[in-house]
Design a protein around this motif. Sequence first.
Motif, PDB file in Angstrom:
ATOM      1  N   GLU A 126      -9.777 -11.472  46.331  1.00 24.58           N
ATOM      2  CA  GLU A 126      -9.541 -12.403  45.228  1.00 24.58           C
ATOM      3  C   GLU A 126      -9.688 -13.855  45.653  1.00 24.58           C
ATOM      4  O   GLU A 126     -10.288 -14.672  44.945  1.00 24.58           O
ATOM      5  CB  GLU A 126      -8.156 -12.150  44.622  1.00 24.58           C
ATOM      6  N   GLN A 127      -9.145 -14.218  46.808  1.00 22.57           N
ATOM      7  CA  GLN A 127      -9.264 -15.607  47.263  1.00 22.57           C
ATOM      8  C   GLN A 127     -10.724 -15.966  47.526  1.00 22.57           C
ATOM      9  O   GLN A 127     -11.183 -17.065  47.196  1.00 22.57           O
ATOM     10  CB  GLN A 127      -8.430 -15.836  48.527  1.00 22.57           C
ATOM     11  N   PHE A 128     -11.467 -15.044  48.105  1.00 25.89           N
ATOM     12  CA  PHE A 128     -12.889 -15.274  48.384  1.00 25.89           C
ATOM     13  C   PHE A 128     -13.674 -15.428  47.083  1.00 25.89           C
ATOM     14  O   PHE A 128     -14.566 -16.278  46.984  1.00 25.89           O
ATOM     15  CB  PHE A 128     -13.434 -14.118  49.216  1.00 25.89           C
ATOM     16  N   MET A 129     -13.344 -14.638  46.068  1.00 23.85           N
ATOM     17  CA  MET A 129     -14.054 -14.741  44.788  1.00 23.85           C
ATOM     18  C   MET A 129     -13.730 -16.041  44.075  1.00 23.85           C
ATOM     19  O   MET A 129     -14.550 -16.552  43.306  1.00 23.85           O
ATOM     20  CB  MET A 129     -13.711 -13.536  43.908  1.00 23.85           C
ATOM     21  N   GLY A 130     -12.557 -16.589  44.318  1.00 21.40           N
ATOM     22  CA  GLY A 130     -12.204 -17.894  43.772  1.00 21.40           C
ATOM     23  C   GLY A 130     -12.210 -17.970  42.254  1.00 21.40           C
ATOM     24  O   GLY A 130     -12.441 -19.041  41.679  1.00 21.40           O
ATOM     25  N   GLY A 131     -11.996 -16.842  41.595  1.00 20.36           N
ATOM     26  CA  GLY A 131     -11.976 -16.840  40.140  1.00 20.36           C
ATOM     27  C   GLY A 131     -13.338 -17.001  39.492  1.00 20.36           C
ATOM     28  O   GLY A 131     -13.430 -17.194  38.269  1.00 20.36           O
ATOM     29  N   GLY A 146     -24.566 -18.879  45.483  1.00 15.21           N
ATOM     30  CA  GLY A 146     -23.360 -18.667  46.259  1.00 15.21           C
ATOM     31  C   GLY A 146     -22.564 -17.477  45.774  1.00 15.21           C
ATOM     32  O   GLY A 146     -22.052 -16.682  46.570  1.00 15.21           O
ATOM     33  N   ASN A 147     -22.450 -17.326  44.460  1.00 16.87           N
ATOM     34  CA  ASN A 147     -21.687 -16.210  43.912  1.00 16.87           C
ATOM     35  C   ASN A 147     -22.415 -14.877  44.086  1.00 16.87           C
ATOM     36  O   ASN A 147     -21.793 -13.830  44.272  1.00 16.87           O
ATOM     37  CB  ASN A 147     -21.341 -16.462  42.452  1.00 16.87           C
ATOM     38  N   LYS A 148     -23.738 -14.892  44.027  1.00 22.41           N
ATOM     39  CA  LYS A 148     -24.496 -13.679  44.362  1.00 22.41           C
ATOM     40  C   LYS A 148     -24.203 -13.266  45.799  1.00 22.41           C
ATOM     41  O   LYS A 148     -24.027 -12.080  46.108  1.00 22.41           O
ATOM     42  CB  LYS A 148     -25.997 -13.917  44.192  1.00 22.41           C
ATOM     43  N   HIS A 149     -24.148 -14.259  46.672  1.00 20.10           N
ATOM     44  CA  HIS A 149     -23.873 -13.990  48.085  1.00 20.10           C
ATOM     45  C   HIS A 149     -22.485 -13.379  48.246  1.00 20.10           C
ATOM     46  O   HIS A 149     -22.285 -12.469  49.057  1.00 20.10           O
ATOM     47  CB  HIS A 149     -23.996 -15.295  48.877  1.00 20.10           C
ATOM     48  N   LYS A 150     -21.534 -13.880  47.486  1.00 15.56           N
ATOM     49  CA  LYS A 150     -20.188 -13.313  47.547  1.00 15.56           C
ATOM     50  C   LYS A 150     -20.178 -11.857  47.087  1.00 15.56           C
ATOM     51  O   LYS A 150     -19.532 -11.004  47.714  1.00 15.56           O
ATOM     52  CB  LYS A 150     -19.231 -14.139  46.677  1.00 15.56           C
ATOM     53  N   VAL A 151     -20.879 -11.570  45.994  1.00 14.42           N
ATOM     54  CA  VAL A 151     -20.941 -10.200  45.497  1.00 14.42           C
ATOM     55  C   VAL A 151     -21.537  -9.275  46.555  1.00 14.42           C
ATOM     56  O   VAL A 151     -21.027  -8.175  46.815  1.00 14.42           O
ATOM     57  CB  VAL A 151     -21.761 -10.126  44.190  1.00 14.42           C
ATOM     58  N   ILE A 165     -23.275  -5.225  58.729  1.00 14.88           N
ATOM     59  CA  ILE A 165     -24.395  -6.096  59.099  1.00 14.88           C
ATOM     60  C   ILE A 165     -24.583  -7.127  57.993  1.00 14.88           C
ATOM     61  O   ILE A 165     -24.842  -6.777  56.836  1.00 14.88           O
ATOM     62  CB  ILE A 165     -25.689  -5.290  59.310  1.00 14.88           C
ATOM     63  N   LEU A 166     -24.450  -8.403  58.352  1.00 12.64           N
ATOM     64  CA  LEU A 166     -24.561  -9.494  57.393  1.00 12.64           C
ATOM     65  C   LEU A 166     -25.552 -10.539  57.909  1.00 12.64           C
ATOM     66  O   LEU A 166     -25.377 -11.077  59.005  1.00 12.64           O
ATOM     67  CB  LEU A 166     -23.195 -10.151  57.164  1.00 12.64           C
ATOM     68  N   ASP A 167     -26.578 -10.804  57.121  1.00 16.50           N
ATOM     69  CA  ASP A 167     -27.588 -11.794  57.491  1.00 16.50           C
ATOM     70  C   ASP A 167     -27.272 -13.113  56.786  1.00 16.50           C
ATOM     71  O   ASP A 167     -27.264 -13.177  55.555  1.00 16.50           O
ATOM     72  CB  ASP A 167     -28.971 -11.291  57.080  1.00 16.50           C
ATOM     73  N   GLU A 168     -26.981 -14.150  57.549  1.00  8.96           N
ATOM     74  CA  GLU A 168     -26.654 -15.478  57.032  1.00  8.96           C
ATOM     75  C   GLU A 168     -25.540 -15.423  55.975  1.00  8.96           C
ATOM     76  O   GLU A 168     -25.709 -15.890  54.841  1.00  8.96           O
ATOM     77  CB  GLU A 168     -27.902 -16.152  56.447  1.00  8.96           C
ATOM     78  N   PRO A 169     -24.392 -14.865  56.311  1.00 11.88           N
ATOM     79  CA  PRO A 169     -23.335 -14.699  55.302  1.00 11.88           C
ATOM     80  C   PRO A 169     -22.724 -16.000  54.807  1.00 11.88           C
ATOM     81  O   PRO A 169     -22.074 -16.007  53.759  1.00 11.88           O
ATOM     82  CB  PRO A 169     -22.287 -13.859  56.037  1.00 11.88           C
ATOM     83  N   PHE A 170     -22.902 -17.101  55.535  1.00 13.52           N
ATOM     84  CA  PHE A 170     -22.298 -18.368  55.132  1.00 13.52           C
ATOM     85  C   PHE A 170     -23.229 -19.214  54.258  1.00 13.52           C
ATOM     86  O   PHE A 170     -22.828 -20.262  53.762  1.00 13.52           O
ATOM     87  CB  PHE A 170     -21.871 -19.169  56.366  1.00 13.52           C
TER      88      PHE A 170
END
Length: 257
Positions: A126-131, A146-151, A165-170
């Motif tokens: 929830e905190q990561f999704m930020g509403g 950014g939100n696509k990346h979060k999903v 495995i995460l490619d460029e997660p930030f």
Amino acid sequence: MIKIQSLKKTFGEKTAVDIADFTINSGDILGLVGNNGAGKTTLFRLILDLLKADEGTVTIQLPAREGEEPLSVNSAESEVWKQNTGAYIDEGFLIEFLTPEEFFQFVGKAGGMTKQEVDERLKIFEQFMGGEIMGHKKLIRNLSAGNKHKVGTISTLLNKPSLVILDEPFNFLDPTSQNVLKQLLVDYNHETGATILVSSHNLAHTVEISTRIALLEQGVIIRDLNNIGGSAEKELEDYFIAPSKANKAEEGTEPVS
């Protein structure tokens, strides 16, 4: 554990990956760093069997079941390891005509989770999704980058895989979300013992979360650095900063010491 042996992939005359022997230990948080074109994403795609190697093998050791020995399989010859793997490389991993809620339920169901289990699991994020993700009746294709990346990142962790495995997660994330994600990944590693592979151009974030760092150059792992306590930071800074200083010196804008 992942064991890479004699792995090679070329595109025309360009060698994208050429790794003779490299082992990623169970429970590592491995940061994969290198300049553009170093072969980071290609290596991930080879591990995930999204690309066929020209030569060599990737062997993945599966978590041992109760009363059984760990099983090691060739990732290109077996599908079993995929049940324990979560990955997000790019938007191609998303189903963009679904809402985030629908997509999470789809991913959860594929992993044997009930709707109630998915809903409960999503509370951790929830905190990561930020509403900004849930409850807006938006299709994934209409979300910001950014939100696509979060999903994509949340879906990777949803089924509690033992290999992540995460490619460029930030990428595309605001500073607050980047910091929340760093803590999520470290906590996930500590709680589950999962092996996490992260490729990133952000050295500061990579150094902060990784227990080990592999430096790629033209498809070859040229340095394998222990990063306990951030010990690899200085060597990485020297590697990436030195060429820049040399270029400035050649242009006459900075003296060579």
